[in-house]
Design a protein around this motif. Structure first.
Motif, PDB file in Angstrom:
ATOM      1  N   SER A  74       0.805  -1.226   0.000  1.00  0.00           N
ATOM      2  CA  SER A  74       0.000   0.000   0.000  1.00  0.00           C
ATOM      3  C   SER A  74       0.837   1.274   0.000  1.00  0.00           C
ATOM      4  N   SER A  75       2.145   1.159   0.203  1.00  0.00           N
ATOM      5  CA  SER A  75       3.041   2.330   0.144  1.00  0.00           C
ATOM      6  C   SER A  75       4.255   1.995  -0.717  1.00  0.00           C
ATOM      7  N   PRO A  76       4.036   1.694  -2.002  1.00  0.00           N
ATOM      8  CA  PRO A  76       5.156   1.266  -2.853  1.00  0.00           C
ATOM      9  C   PRO A  76       6.138   2.399  -3.127  1.00  0.00           C
ATOM     10  N   GLY A  77       7.413   2.039  -3.212  1.00  0.00           N
ATOM     11  CA  GLY A  77       8.447   3.031  -3.506  1.00  0.00           C
ATOM     12  C   GLY A  77       8.451   3.424  -4.965  1.00  0.00           C
ATOM     13  N   LEU A  78       8.933   4.637  -5.241  1.00  0.00           N
ATOM     14  CA  LEU A  78       8.923   5.183  -6.605  1.00  0.00           C
ATOM     15  C   LEU A  78      10.285   5.161  -7.284  1.00  0.00           C
ATOM     16  N   GLU A  79      11.365   5.111  -6.521  1.00  0.00           N
ATOM     17  CA  GLU A  79      12.685   5.350  -7.107  1.00  0.00           C
ATOM     18  C   GLU A  79      13.042   4.340  -8.194  1.00  0.00           C
ATOM     19  N   GLY A  80      12.924   3.046  -7.881  1.00  0.00           N
ATOM     20  CA  GLY A  80      13.312   2.032  -8.858  1.00  0.00           C
ATOM     21  C   GLY A  80      12.458   2.063 -10.102  1.00  0.00           C
ATOM     22  N   ILE A  81      11.146   2.198  -9.930  1.00  0.00           N
ATOM     23  CA  ILE A  81      10.245   2.099 -11.076  1.00  0.00           C
ATOM     24  C   ILE A  81      10.246   3.387 -11.901  1.00  0.00           C
ATOM     25  N   GLU A  82      10.365   4.558 -11.256  1.00  0.00           N
ATOM     26  CA  GLU A  82      10.483   5.795 -12.033  1.00  0.00           C
ATOM     27  C   GLU A  82      11.813   5.846 -12.768  1.00  0.00           C
ATOM     28  N   GLY A  83      12.873   5.389 -12.095  1.00  0.00           N
ATOM     29  CA  GLY A  83      14.186   5.406 -12.731  1.00  0.00           C
ATOM     30  C   GLY A  83      14.260   4.486 -13.930  1.00  0.00           C
ATOM     31  N   ALA A  84      13.663   3.295 -13.815  1.00  0.00           N
ATOM     32  CA  ALA A  84      13.745   2.321 -14.904  1.00  0.00           C
ATOM     33  C   ALA A  84      12.831   2.675 -16.071  1.00  0.00           C
ATOM     34  N   THR A  85      11.660   3.248 -15.772  1.00  0.00           N
ATOM     35  CA  THR A  85      10.673   3.497 -16.835  1.00  0.00           C
ATOM     36  C   THR A  85      10.629   4.934 -17.318  1.00  0.00           C
ATOM     37  N   ASN A  86      11.257   5.863 -16.568  1.00  0.00           N
ATOM     38  CA  ASN A  86      11.195   7.299 -16.879  1.00  0.00           C
ATOM     39  C   ASN A  86       9.760   7.823 -16.892  1.00  0.00           C
ATOM     40  N   LYS A  87       8.888   7.214 -16.104  1.00  0.00           N
ATOM     41  CA  LYS A  87       7.502   7.666 -16.030  1.00  0.00           C
ATOM     42  C   LYS A  87       7.285   8.488 -14.758  1.00  0.00           C
ATOM     43  N   ASP A  88       6.432   9.500 -14.886  1.00  0.00           N
ATOM     44  CA  ASP A  88       6.130  10.392 -13.769  1.00  0.00           C
ATOM     45  C   ASP A  88       4.999   9.786 -12.940  1.00  0.00           C
ATOM     46  N   ILE A  89       5.326   8.787 -12.142  1.00  0.00           N
ATOM     47  CA  ILE A  89       4.301   8.094 -11.358  1.00  0.00           C
ATOM     48  C   ILE A  89       3.779   8.992 -10.245  1.00  0.00           C
ATOM     49  N   ALA A  90       4.657   9.797  -9.652  1.00  0.00           N
ATOM     50  CA  ALA A  90       4.211  10.725  -8.611  1.00  0.00           C
ATOM     51  C   ALA A  90       3.141  11.663  -9.164  1.00  0.00           C
ATOM     52  N   GLY A  91       3.339  12.127 -10.398  1.00  0.00           N
ATOM     53  CA  GLY A  91       2.354  13.002 -11.033  1.00  0.00           C
ATOM     54  C   GLY A  91       1.020  12.301 -11.240  1.00  0.00           C
ATOM     55  N   LYS A  92       1.067  11.009 -11.557  1.00  0.00           N
ATOM     56  CA  LYS A  92      -0.177  10.252 -11.747  1.00  0.00           C
ATOM     57  C   LYS A  92      -0.934  10.102 -10.424  1.00  0.00           C
ATOM     58  N   MET A  93      -0.206  10.003  -9.319  1.00  0.00           N
ATOM     59  CA  MET A  93      -0.856   9.950  -8.007  1.00  0.00           C
ATOM     60  C   MET A  93      -1.567  11.267  -7.709  1.00  0.00           C
ATOM     61  N   ILE A  94      -0.916  12.371  -8.042  1.00  0.00           N
ATOM     62  CA  ILE A  94      -1.552  13.686  -7.834  1.00  0.00           C
ATOM     63  C   ILE A  94      -2.780  13.826  -8.724  1.00  0.00           C
ATOM     64  N   ARG A  95      -2.679  13.343  -9.961  1.00  0.00           N
ATOM     65  CA  ARG A  95      -3.824  13.446 -10.880  1.00  0.00           C
ATOM     66  C   ARG A  95      -5.004  12.603 -10.392  1.00  0.00           C
ATOM     67  N   ALA A  96      -4.730  11.514  -9.674  1.00  0.00           N
ATOM     68  CA  ALA A  96      -5.820  10.709  -9.101  1.00  0.00           C
ATOM     69  C   ALA A  96      -6.597  11.516  -8.057  1.00  0.00           C
ATOM     70  N   ILE A  97      -5.881  12.356  -7.312  1.00  0.00           N
ATOM     71  CA  ILE A  97      -6.549  13.238  -6.345  1.00  0.00           C
ATOM     72  C   ILE A  97      -7.356  14.302  -7.085  1.00  0.00           C
ATOM     73  N   GLU A  98      -6.755  14.873  -8.125  1.00  0.00           N
ATOM     74  CA  GLU A  98      -7.480  15.883  -8.919  1.00  0.00           C
ATOM     75  C   GLU A  98      -8.756  15.308  -9.527  1.00  0.00           C
ATOM     76  N   LYS A  99      -8.687  14.070  -9.970  1.00  0.00           N
ATOM     77  CA  LYS A  99      -9.859  13.419 -10.552  1.00  0.00           C
ATOM     78  C   LYS A  99     -10.981  13.314  -9.528  1.00  0.00           C
ATOM     79  N   HIS A 100     -10.629  13.010  -8.276  1.00  0.00           N
ATOM     80  CA  HIS A 100     -11.642  12.918  -7.215  1.00  0.00           C
ATOM     81  C   HIS A 100     -12.350  14.251  -7.035  1.00  0.00           C
ATOM     82  N   PHE A 101     -11.584  15.342  -7.160  1.00  0.00           N
ATOM     83  CA  PHE A 101     -12.171  16.679  -6.985  1.00  0.00           C
ATOM     84  C   PHE A 101     -12.664  17.269  -8.317  1.00  0.00           C
ATOM     85  N   LYS A 102     -12.571  16.438  -9.378  1.00  0.00           N
ATOM     86  CA  LYS A 102     -13.022  16.841 -10.722  1.00  0.00           C
ATOM     87  C   LYS A 102     -12.339  18.112 -11.195  1.00  0.00           C
ATOM     88  N   LEU A 103     -11.025  18.183 -10.955  1.00  0.00           N
ATOM     89  CA  LEU A 103     -10.240  19.346 -11.408  1.00  0.00           C
ATOM     90  C   LEU A 103      -9.757  19.125 -12.827  1.00  0.00           C
TER      91      LEU A 103
END
Length: 455
Positions: free
Chosen positions: A426-455
């Motif tokens: 439930s609290s997965p780390g970001l360093e290995g997976i962001e480093g290997a994939t070059n994907k902005d996973i932290a940004g996707k987590m923030i966008r999930a919050i924005e989606k809840h508030f319909k931003l």
């Protein structure tokens, strides 16, 4: 100058005119072969029938509000071993480097360097024939002042206008936590790090509250991102429940986190939702040890402490005698254990799927280093990009949904019976997976919050 070469110290300011970066601090490192530039939100695209890549950069360390949007011709993709030991697939660009009054074309890889001290690493391939390094000196070329940086970057500052988001965690310096704070800031939100140990609760029917050390009342938050380490589960989940009582949106709920930390209950829950796992046994008495070993297919087998974390309390028993000894030893101290079949054909590899809001947003394959023991779980080693199958995606999404987790790291192992689920984090780390994939996973987590508030 020495033999018409530029003399540099171990740290210098440089610029990239073609990328629109007027000033960036670089670490000059002749021990590194390739130059690397900090980049996030990296995305390839086609322009005039050629391959290009676009990316964002915060050129000033510890300043996430200043952001430059860049694009450059894409010349290659390479597997690079990062300083943290992960194998990353990086995009490679070619652009003009300006150092003092000299400029020339160099190749650079794009990678997230948030955990590093410098946004830019100047490697030896870019320096050969042009540079002499004096490692005892620093900033031998022009150095911009704070006023200079404010002036050259004044049009790149993003104003805050969004939500009040709290990150409930233990270590503000952890890569994952820094990235989440950065991602929220970049999207215009007011981010606050809330140390679990410094929060305390007022239980009151009419006016429940959460206080922060010093007496500050935490009543301004729209959303909370709980990132609770296993040792802080009880208190961290109590705080999360209190935020929920105050009608604050929590990206992962307290109940979801609590059940994910109970290994036995979470496996039962997953099975009830049709998710396949390695055959697993659980018993209370040492008198049942023999049948427990038989029911999981006999040795070799895995013995896991239910209270174990991050691979600790996991033993590979290669013979029946060894299995009996380990199981009975744990039982003699009243420790709760699981006994699980060993998936030999996995060959020391597993897959981590990162699920955000019901979608697999990234996946990596993790492989043990030579000679390292892996007991159906990740204990370290290297990470690389992997293409997951539809079945693996389906299992990851179903597992996160079964656990009611908006954000989850789902660990899967490939077996002769098909993909099997090992664990849900439930609290997965970001360093290995962001480093290997070059994907902005932290940004996707923030966008999930924005989606809840319909931003």
């Amino acid at each position: 100058m020495s033999d018409n070469k530029v003399v540099l110290g171990s740290e210098e300011w440089c610029s990239f005119p073609e990328l629109g970066i007027p000033a960036i601090k670089a670490r000059v490192d002749s021990g590194a072969k390739t130059s690397a530039l900090h980049a996030i939100n990296i995305a390839p695209f086609v322009k005039n029938d050629s391959n290009w890549v676009k990316f964002d950069i915060n050129p000033i360390q510890n300043n996430v509000r200043t952001i430059i949007h860049c694009e450059a011709p894409l010349i290659d993709k390479r597997i690079v071993k990062s300083s943290s030991g992960y194998r990353e697939q990086r995009y490679v660009i070619q652009t003009i480097l300006k150092l003092g009054d000299q400029n020339w074309e160099i190749e650079m890889t794009l990678t997230n360097r948030d955990s590093m001290g410098f946004r830019m690493l100047l490697g030896r391939e870019a320096m050969i024939g042009r540079v002499v390094v004096d490692p005892e000196k620093q900033y031998l070329l022009d150095s911009p002042t704070e006023e200079d940086l404010t002036e050259v970057y004044k049009g790149a500052v993003k104003e805050k206008s969004g939500l009040h988001i709290g990150l409930l965690a233990s270590n503000p310096e952890l890569y994952s936590n820094k990235r989440i704070m950065e991602a929220g800031e970049m999207r215009g939100h007011e981010m606050h790090f809330l140390n679990i140990k410094e929060c305390y609760i007022k239980l009151d029917a009419k006016k429940p509250e959460i206080h922060y050390r010093g007496g500050k009342i935490l009543n301004q938050f729209d959303a909370i991102i709980p990132r609770i380490r296993p040792s802080a589960t009880f208190y961290g989940c109590a705080l999360t429940r209190q935020f929920e009582a105050l009608k604050v949106f929590c990206l992962n709920s307290s109940s979801a986190i609590t059940q994910s930390r109970d290994k036995l209950y979470s496996l039962q829950l997953l099975l009830n939702h049709g998710v396949d796992i390695p055959t697993t046994g659980f018993a209370n008495s040492p008198l049942d040890t023999d049948d427990l070993i038989t029911m999981v297919g006999g040795p070799p087998l895995i013995v896991k402490l239910l209270e174990g974390t991050q691979g600790k309390g996991v033993v590979l028993a290669e013979t029946k005698k060894a299995a009996e000894s380990v199981i009975n030893a744990f039982k003699s101290i009243n420790a709760n254990i699981l006994v699980q079949e060993f998936i030999k054909e996995a060959n020391g590899k597993d897959i981590r799927c990162f699920v955000v809001d019901g979608k697999v947003v990234a996946a990596i394959q993790r492989e043990a280093l030579p000679g390292e023991f892996r007991a159906n779980i990740h204990l370290g080693g290297t990470a690389s990009v992997v293409k997951v199958t539809q079945d693996e995606k389906r299992i990851a999404i179903k597992a996160a949904k079964a656990m009611n987790l908006k954000v989850a790291g789902v660990d899967i192992i490939r077996s002769s019976k098909g993909p099997l689920l090992l664990e849900v984090n439930s609290s997965p780390g970001l360093e290995g997976i962001e480093g290997a994939t070059n994907k902005d996973i932290a940004g996707k987590m923030i966008r999930a919050i924005e989606k809840h508030f319909k931003l």
